[in-house]
Design a protein around this motif. Structure first.
Motif, mmCIF file in Angstrom:
data_model
loop_
_atom_site.group_PDB
_atom_site.id
_atom_site.type_symbol
_atom_site.label_atom_id
_atom_site.label_comp_id
_atom_site.label_asym_id
_atom_site.label_seq_id
_atom_site.Cartn_x
_atom_site.Cartn_y
_atom_site.Cartn_z
ATOM 1 N N LEU A 126 16.111 41.941 -53.501
ATOM 2 C CA LEU A 126 15.145 43.035 -53.633
ATOM 3 C C LEU A 126 14.304 43.147 -52.355
ATOM 4 O O LEU A 126 14.065 44.238 -51.826
ATOM 5 C CB LEU A 126 14.239 42.707 -54.833
ATOM 6 C CG LEU A 126 13.646 43.840 -55.651
ATOM 7 C CD1 LEU A 126 14.731 44.768 -56.158
ATOM 8 C CD2 LEU A 126 12.886 43.236 -56.861
ATOM 9 N N LEU A 127 13.897 42.002 -51.853
ATOM 10 C CA LEU A 127 13.091 41.968 -50.627
ATOM 11 C C LEU A 127 13.896 42.514 -49.451
ATOM 12 O O LEU A 127 13.401 43.318 -48.656
ATOM 13 C CB LEU A 127 12.655 40.518 -50.356
ATOM 14 C CG LEU A 127 11.909 40.257 -49.048
ATOM 15 C CD1 LEU A 127 10.602 41.046 -48.996
ATOM 16 C CD2 LEU A 127 11.600 38.762 -48.895
ATOM 17 N N TRP A 128 15.144 42.089 -49.335
ATOM 18 C CA TRP A 128 16.001 42.555 -48.229
ATOM 19 C C TRP A 128 16.154 44.074 -48.287
ATOM 20 O O TRP A 128 16.038 44.753 -47.264
ATOM 21 C CB TRP A 128 17.378 41.884 -48.307
ATOM 22 C CG TRP A 128 18.307 42.309 -47.200
ATOM 23 C CD1 TRP A 128 18.327 41.835 -45.924
ATOM 24 C CD2 TRP A 128 19.336 43.310 -47.282
ATOM 25 N NE1 TRP A 128 19.307 42.471 -45.204
ATOM 26 C CE2 TRP A 128 19.940 43.386 -46.004
ATOM 27 C CE3 TRP A 128 19.809 44.149 -48.290
ATOM 28 C CZ2 TRP A 128 20.989 44.256 -45.719
ATOM 29 C CZ3 TRP A 128 20.849 45.022 -48.015
ATOM 30 C CH2 TRP A 128 21.430 45.065 -46.742
ATOM 31 N N ARG A 129 16.360 44.601 -49.523
ATOM 32 C CA ARG A 129 16.548 46.052 -49.649
ATOM 33 C C ARG A 129 15.269 46.788 -49.234
ATOM 34 O O ARG A 129 15.317 47.811 -48.557
ATOM 35 C CB ARG A 129 16.954 46.418 -51.080
ATOM 36 C CG ARG A 129 18.317 45.824 -51.472
ATOM 37 C CD ARG A 129 19.046 46.681 -52.503
ATOM 38 N NE ARG A 129 18.280 46.937 -53.692
ATOM 39 C CZ ARG A 129 18.300 46.174 -54.793
ATOM 40 N NH1 ARG A 129 19.083 45.101 -54.837
ATOM 41 N NH2 ARG A 129 17.586 46.489 -55.841
ATOM 42 N N GLY A 130 14.124 46.227 -49.610
ATOM 43 C CA GLY A 130 12.842 46.838 -49.230
ATOM 44 C C GLY A 130 12.668 46.856 -47.716
ATOM 45 O O GLY A 130 12.273 47.878 -47.136
ATOM 46 N N LEU A 131 13.008 45.763 -47.081
ATOM 47 C CA LEU A 131 12.858 45.684 -45.616
ATOM 48 C C LEU A 131 13.833 46.629 -44.920
ATOM 49 O O LEU A 131 13.493 47.252 -43.915
ATOM 50 C CB LEU A 131 13.105 44.244 -45.143
ATOM 51 C CG LEU A 131 11.992 43.246 -45.475
ATOM 52 C CD1 LEU A 131 12.469 41.812 -45.272
ATOM 53 C CD2 LEU A 131 10.758 43.511 -44.614
ATOM 54 N N GLU A 132 15.045 46.734 -45.473
ATOM 55 C CA GLU A 132 16.034 47.643 -44.877
ATOM 56 C C GLU A 132 15.543 49.085 -44.945
ATOM 57 O O GLU A 132 15.719 49.855 -44.004
ATOM 58 C CB GLU A 132 17.384 47.535 -45.611
ATOM 59 C CG GLU A 132 18.155 46.281 -45.293
ATOM 60 C CD GLU A 132 18.543 46.182 -43.823
ATOM 61 O OE1 GLU A 132 19.323 47.039 -43.355
ATOM 62 O OE2 GLU A 132 18.058 45.259 -43.142
ATOM 63 N N GLU A 133 14.905 49.436 -46.083
ATOM 64 C CA GLU A 133 14.412 50.821 -46.254
ATOM 65 C C GLU A 133 13.322 51.142 -45.233
ATOM 66 O O GLU A 133 13.147 52.283 -44.841
ATOM 67 C CB GLU A 133 13.864 51.020 -47.678
ATOM 68 C CG GLU A 133 14.971 51.338 -48.672
ATOM 69 C CD GLU A 133 14.521 51.147 -50.112
ATOM 70 O OE1 GLU A 133 13.296 51.191 -50.372
ATOM 71 O OE2 GLU A 133 15.411 50.933 -50.971
ATOM 72 N N GLN A 134 12.589 50.113 -44.812
ATOM 73 C CA GLN A 134 11.486 50.349 -43.859
ATOM 74 C C GLN A 134 11.971 50.442 -42.416
ATOM 75 O O GLN A 134 11.183 50.764 -41.537
ATOM 76 C CB GLN A 134 10.481 49.205 -43.971
ATOM 77 C CG GLN A 134 9.871 49.107 -45.332
ATOM 78 C CD GLN A 134 8.470 48.552 -45.266
ATOM 79 O OE1 GLN A 134 7.751 48.793 -44.299
ATOM 80 N NE2 GLN A 134 8.091 47.825 -46.286
ATOM 81 N N LYS A 135 13.240 50.090 -42.183
ATOM 82 C CA LYS A 135 13.718 50.070 -40.783
ATOM 83 C C LYS A 135 13.856 51.471 -40.230
ATOM 84 O O LYS A 135 14.206 52.383 -40.964
ATOM 85 C CB LYS A 135 15.055 49.332 -40.713
ATOM 86 C CG LYS A 135 14.873 47.827 -40.612
ATOM 87 C CD LYS A 135 16.216 47.143 -40.438
ATOM 88 C CE LYS A 135 16.037 45.633 -40.417
ATOM 89 N NZ LYS A 135 17.322 44.942 -40.540
#
Ligand code: SAM
Length: 264
Positions: A255-264
């Motif tokens: 979930l954290l990885w997906r959140g960080l990817e969305e912010q890139k």
């Protein structure tokens, strides 16, 4: 023939243990089993009786020669090679089915072999492996426990792992200094289910487990993630900023990885 400690040559002399390793592979009639480091054939003998065929990958020239003399090549194909260079995908293509893997591993190169098997997962369905007890404890550890870390999460992303049994040094000749544990790895990668991309998520895992004592937040910052982005993604994933990666179940990390990817 003298043993070569550098090649991790502690040969299994407990026949019952060898049979249990083979039985743990399940029904192998008609299947190709790759054995890593067959040595003096303690496990190979029982594999040859039950498997469709065996591909025995042995690095030691003298042992490989002795194995070739001992077995019918139609049942046991001896490959004299470093297993780290063995092409599991090609062997599976030749077999026409996913491979099963067995091995009492040379302990000095356990981690590279496990990572090699992970990278070859598409060619494999089950592996039954003997490793140093402490490594088996790490491989099968649950989040939040002392032994959980990068090796645990990486292997568990490729499937389920379970410990089967432990052997004392006296089960081997010469006896090693450590206890040994057999575990089973059923390959069933979790990338799709967790909504993560393999290479990117593995890179992320290496970053957040880089410093075991540091919090997830600090490891993310050390990896160059902006503090605001890190804080927002941790909050969105419901992860406390003071937590370490080892305490968070992999679903939360995804979930954290997906959140960080969305912010890139
Ligand atoms: N399977 C045998 C048994 O259980 O008695 C031997 C196990 S012994 C712990 C490890 C074996 O792996 C040895 O036969 C050693 O020569 C072989 N070996 C060491 N390094 C290897 C490598 N890079 N590739 C393939 N085999 C290797």
């Amino acid at each position: 023939m003298p043993t070569k400690p550098k090649l991790g040559q502690n040969f299994l002399v407990d026949e019952q243990a060898a049979r249990r390793i083979v039985a743990a592979l399940g029904d192998i009639a008609g299947r190709t089993v790759v054995e890593i480091g067959p040595g003096r054939a303690a496990i190979t003998e029982s594999l040859a009786e039950r498997a469709g065929n065996v591909v025995a990958v042995e690095f030691d020239r003298e042992l490989a020669t002795a194995l070739r003399e001992r077995f019918d090549p139609a049942r046991v194909a001896v490959v004299e090679q470093d297993v780290l260079r063995f092409d599991f995908a090609a062997a599976a293509a030749e077999a026409g089915k996913k491979l099963r893997v067995a091995g009492n591993l040379p302990y000095a190169i356990t981690s590279p072999i496990l990572l090699k098997l992970a990278a070859s997962h598409a060619a494999l369905d089950v592996a039954v492996l003997m490793v140093q007890r402490e490594v088996a404890d790490r491989v099968t550890a649950s989040p939040g426990t002392r032994d959980y870390g990068l090796l645990s999460v990486t292997m568990q992303m490729y499937g389920t792992v379970e410990q089967l049994f432990t052997l004392a040094p006296s089960a081997f000749e010469p006896p090693p200094k450590v206890y040994s544990t057999v575990f089973r790895w059923r390959f069933a990668p979790r990338w799709v289910e967790l909504g993560v991309e393999e290479a990117g998520f593995l890179r992320f895992l290496r970053q957040i487990f880089a410093q075991k004592r540091k919090t997830l937040m600090n490891n993310l910052r050390a990896a160059g993630v902006a503090p605001d982005a890190a804080a927002a993604s941790l909050a969105a994933a419901g992860i406390d900023q003071r937590m370490r990666a080892e305490a968070v179940p992999v679903e939360g990390l995804a979930l954290l990885w997906r959140g960080l990817e969305e912010q890139k």
